[in-house]
Write an enzyme that holds these catalytic residues in place. Sequence first.
Site, PDB file in Angstrom:
ATOM      1  N   GLU A   1       0.554  -1.568   0.107  1.00  0.00           N
ATOM      2  CA  GLU A   1      -0.214  -0.023  -0.112  1.00  0.00           C
ATOM      3  C   GLU A   1       0.706   1.005  -0.122  1.00  0.00           C
ATOM      4  O   GLU A   1       0.019   2.657  -0.597  1.00  0.00           O
ATOM      5  CB  GLU A   1      -1.431  -0.436   1.060  1.00  0.00           C
TER       6      GLU A   1
ATOM      7  N   ASP B   1       4.034  -4.048  -6.075  1.00  0.00           N
ATOM      8  CA  ASP B   1       4.610  -5.931  -5.218  1.00  0.00           C
ATOM      9  C   ASP B   1       5.725  -5.799  -5.064  1.00  0.00           C
ATOM     10  O   ASP B   1       6.479  -5.633  -4.191  1.00  0.00           O
ATOM     11  CB  ASP B   1       3.874  -6.808  -6.471  1.00  0.00           C
TER      12      ASP B   1
HETATM   13 ZN   LIG Z   1      -2.619  -2.702  -4.878  1.00  0.00          ZN
END
Ligand SMILES: [Zn+2]
Length: 308
Positions: free
Chosen positions: A162, A243
């Site tokens: 996030e 990621d």
């Molecule tokens: Zn995401």
Amino acid sequence: MLPFEIYHTFVIEHRYGFNRTNVATFIVDRLKEWLIAGLLLGGLTFIILTLFENFGLRAWIVGWICSAAISIILIYVAPTVILPLFFKLSPVPDGPLRDQVIELSLRERFPIRELLVIDGSRRSSKANDFFTGFGSNKRIALYDTLINNHTVPELLAVLAHEIGHFKKHHIVRHLIIGQLNLLLVFLGASFCISRPELFETFGVSVHSYYVGFALYLILIRPFAVLFGVLVNYWSRRDEFEADRFAAETLGDPNPLIQALKRLSKDSLSNLTPHPLLVSLHFTHPPVLARVQALRAVASVNRKGPTSN
Ligand SMILES: [Zn+2]
């Protein structure tokens, strides 16, 4: 959509053990949703039609500014006013999770004002998380289902992901793209909504701004689908980038890989969705592609930057 929502919640989700909503909560939720959507959309439509009635086709720019202003206000209002109407939010209790999240956010210069847990388990056993807010007003909310089913390193990896969305400017970019899209919609409206061809095409004899607007919104629906394909593509690309950020920040892609595996297992995700389904509807890449990309980050890091 109501019959489909009922079928989805009480038949499909129930069959696989995900549903935790009862009929009373479901009815109250829908009533609240309709009331909020009715007030917001009704209010906005009233403002825009009044503008067009008074200023004619030049109203598109003012209409766009009003819509943009309302959508930005909603970014602040939604998590603080609307979300608590549906869920109970409470601070994440003191402990290793809270300590490590604060340590991570300080290290990454990502000031969070509140770290909250949402009682999502009252409605579904599926887990989720999100973060809202801008500047120093950031709030991170984790579903209780996420906290209960994941280890602290996995939760940290999800949070690092996030933070990656924020650090890589995905949030601001999505906001700008959304407002530009809205600008195009209004610009198109100023060309279309008073053309006689539009009314003739739909066989409507009453020429007025409100009918024109309704017909215009039907007319642009295919373009909205095409635009959605493009936005979904950008979104999936951003997910890979977030990621990658998480893996590099934590120096290890494995906690995120574990978290993704557990999330897909717990929510019975489709591991091999058809590419057409992905391009039309998926804002997140299929989990196998994400795990493969994370493993590639790991192998590049092991080889070192020089060998490439
Ligand atoms: Zn995401």
